[in-house]
Motif scaffolding. Structure first.
Motif, PDB file in Angstrom:
ATOM      1  N   ILE A   1     -12.865 -54.526 -11.527  1.00  0.00           N
ATOM      2  CA  ILE A   1     -14.182 -55.102 -11.798  1.00  0.00           C
ATOM      3  C   ILE A   1     -14.490 -54.913 -13.269  1.00  0.00           C
ATOM      4  O   ILE A   1     -14.366 -53.796 -13.795  1.00  0.00           O
TER       5      ILE A   1
ATOM      6  N   ALA B   1     -24.547 -55.638 -10.905  1.00  0.00           N
ATOM      7  CA  ALA B   1     -23.594 -56.375 -10.077  1.00  0.00           C
ATOM      8  C   ALA B   1     -22.275 -55.630  -9.948  1.00  0.00           C
ATOM      9  O   ALA B   1     -21.735 -55.483  -8.833  1.00  0.00           O
ATOM     10  N   GLY B   2     -21.726 -55.154 -11.060  1.00  0.00           N
ATOM     11  CA  GLY B   2     -20.444 -54.469 -11.014  1.00  0.00           C
ATOM     12  C   GLY B   2     -20.494 -53.175 -10.230  1.00  0.00           C
ATOM     13  O   GLY B   2     -19.575 -52.862  -9.458  1.00  0.00           O
TER      14      GLY B   2
ATOM     15  N   ALA C   1     -20.690 -54.069  -6.525  1.00  0.00           N
ATOM     16  CA  ALA C   1     -19.406 -54.566  -6.035  1.00  0.00           C
ATOM     17  C   ALA C   1     -18.423 -53.424  -5.829  1.00  0.00           C
ATOM     18  O   ALA C   1     -17.707 -53.365  -4.812  1.00  0.00           O
TER      19      ALA C   1
ATOM     20  N   GLY D   1     -18.444 -58.935 -13.139  1.00  0.00           N
ATOM     21  CA  GLY D   1     -19.884 -58.669 -13.137  1.00  0.00           C
ATOM     22  C   GLY D   1     -20.385 -58.727 -14.557  1.00  0.00           C
ATOM     23  O   GLY D   1     -21.103 -57.834 -15.014  1.00  0.00           O
TER      24      GLY D   1
ATOM     25  N   SER E   1     -22.041 -61.350 -16.245  1.00  0.00           N
ATOM     26  CA  SER E   1     -23.204 -62.167 -16.594  1.00  0.00           C
ATOM     27  C   SER E   1     -22.849 -63.182 -17.679  1.00  0.00           C
ATOM     28  O   SER E   1     -21.897 -63.942 -17.538  1.00  0.00           O
TER      29      SER E   1
ATOM     30  N   SER F   1     -20.143 -63.132  -9.999  1.00  0.00           N
ATOM     31  CA  SER F   1     -21.571 -63.391  -9.861  1.00  0.00           C
ATOM     32  C   SER F   1     -22.091 -63.469 -11.285  1.00  0.00           C
ATOM     33  O   SER F   1     -21.980 -62.506 -12.050  1.00  0.00           O
TER      34      SER F   1
ATOM     35  N   GLY G   1     -28.586 -58.824  -9.110  1.00  0.00           N
ATOM     36  CA  GLY G   1     -27.302 -58.229  -9.415  1.00  0.00           C
ATOM     37  C   GLY G   1     -26.815 -57.334  -8.300  1.00  0.00           C
ATOM     38  O   GLY G   1     -25.623 -57.351  -7.940  1.00  0.00           O
TER      39      GLY G   1
ATOM     40  N   GLY H   1     -23.582 -58.599  -6.236  1.00  0.00           N
ATOM     41  CA  GLY H   1     -22.385 -57.779  -6.378  1.00  0.00           C
ATOM     42  C   GLY H   1     -21.882 -57.272  -5.039  1.00  0.00           C
ATOM     43  O   GLY H   1     -20.676 -57.287  -4.756  1.00  0.00           O
TER      44      GLY H   1
END
Length: 438
Positions: free
Chosen positions: A36, A42-43, A46, A236, A238, A370, A381, A385
């Motif tokens: 990732i 998000a990261g 995830a 992740g 952006s 994402s 986020g 994620g």
């Protein structure tokens, strides 16, 4: 040539955190079942979800900066349950209900992590105010009331006298209060989540990925001192997703700015006379966001800039000019606190799309993303994620189907120089139109 994050070093939220342990950097060749890029909301989400679904897998999470130094640690500290202003106006009521559910699922997830790991981030369920300064703002509030009625969500009007007792200023004429939003210290929350990752997630910081290529069926991620080899890559990143060649002409990099004060003294609190720990967003979307933190700091956020080179697009002189504008906004609201300085001014870059659509899904074989939060990154986020991890491993759910329902491909942008000129014109026009609400 990848343009890397180049954030200023004056983010107030990050500056008050304890000094972290030295960064573990990516060195040598690392093999992972999943990799990732980007350790923001998000990261991090995830990585945690992948670890839950695949406890025997090796998961690598890599970031160009320290966790919480980037955009996720630079927002105004709202976790908002309602769909974004533009999504609230969407003609499809089912889409708005799904967005509301996804945002609330994210809030519940974040609250669980705060409680589980005792993350000290001023997490609080206090709702938020949407405030109007004058006639233009009140027209926006009336429209917002109409949208809330259509959505069937609770709200109530707050008149000037009651509002001034909360905010410590009579600058605002009216507001609408909605109860479902949370407030937090974003850098503390993000750093806390980074410090409490599952055991099978390995975090590498200060390790910018400058190239990704496919080789022998795997993705090879290259940093200055190391590489990661993986069959599955999650982005992740952006706005920086476009630096790797994806969504390149579909994302717009915009920076917004905030300033805050030092904590008010006991004597200054007596002058202020308002409450602690509240947040107000502007009825007119180009207006000013205002917060009083739990630790007595007043935060002002306004001003938007198109930043094609991210942090490199903003000079120290520009930040000083922004702080001067923030100082005017602060004194307009709190003239009796003229002796209180603004101690930090910072910017944060995020991605928007012309059709206000978020991207979620597979970009090409083995690469998932994402991207494009359109300015509402904390809840979005987190949930995007989490569900991106579900998508990668094939874990079907109603939430996954819902996020696929509400996302689409961001619109193509016009070519330069027309894009830059158009964005600058729109930002300046919005600022001029909203000048009475700043």
């Amino acid at each position: 040539m990848v343009n890397l994050p180049n954030d200023d070093k004056s983010c107030g939220w990050y500056s008050v955190l304890p000094t972290p342990e030295p960064a573990k950097k990516l060195v040598g060749t690392q093999k992972a079942d999943y990799a990732i890029i980007g350790a923001g909301f998000a990261g991090l989400a995830a990585a945690r979800r992948l670890a839950e679904l695949k406890p025997e897998a090796r998961i690598i999470l890599v970031d160009a900066q320290r966790v919480a130094e980037g955009a996720s640690g630079r927002n105004s500290g709202f976790v908002i349950d309602l769909p974004h202003k533009f999504s609230l106006e969407h003609p499809d009521p089912e889409l708005k209900k799904k967005l509301l559910h996804l945002n609330r699922t994210a809030i519940s997830q974040l609250q669980g992590l705060v409680e589980q790991h005792n993350i000290d981030c001023q997490w609080s369920a206090v709702g938020k105010y949407q405030g109007a300064v004058g006639e233009r703002g009140e027209e926006h509030l009336s429209h917002f009331e109409h949208l809330m009625k259509n959505l069937g969500e609770p709200y109530h009007w707050v008149e000037k006298a009651e509002l001034s007792s909360v905010l410590g200023t009579n600058y605002y004429s009216r507001a609408i209060f909605t109860p479902g939003s949370y407030l937090m210290q974003p850098a503390a929350l993000v750093q806390g989540m980074g410090n409490n990752l599952p055991e099978n997630v390995e975090l590498f910081e200060e390790s910018p990925i400058t190239d990704i290529q496919k080789l022998n069926g795997n993705w090879v991620l290259t940093s200055n001192k190391g590489t990661v080899i993986t069959p599955k890559l999650l982005l992740g990143t952006s706005i920086f997703t476009r630096e790797f060649g994806y969504l390149k002409n579909r994302l717009l990099p915009v920076m917004t700015f905030a300033s805050w004060t030092r904590p008010l003294t006991d004597e200054e609190m007596k002058i202020y006379k308002g409450d602690l720990n509240w947040g107000l967003t502007p009825a007119d979307h180009a207006g000013t966001t205002l917060r009083m933190t739990a630790d007595r700091r007043i935060l002002i956020r306004n001003t938007y800039k198109h930043v094609p080179k991210y942090g490199k697009s903003i000079s120290d002189e520009t930040r000083q000019w922004v702080q001067t504008d923030h100082r005017k906004a602060f004194l307009a609201r709190y003239p009796e606190l003229a002796g209180v300085p603004l101690t930090h001014t910072w910017g944060g870059v995020y991605a928007i799309s012309r059709n206000f659509t978020n991207f979620f899904g597979e970009l090409e074989d083995g690469v998932y993303a994402s991207a494009c939060d359109n300015g509402v990154g904390a809840a979005w986020g987190t949930i995007s994620g989490t569900l991106l991890a579900d998508l990668v491993v094939g874990a079907d759910s109603q939430d996954l189907r819902d996020i696929q329902y509400v996302t689409d491909m961001p619109s193509l942008n016009p070519p330069e120089p027309f894009l830059g000129l158009g964005v600058k014109f729109r930002i300046n026009l919005a600022k001029w139109q909203s000048r009475s609400e700043l």
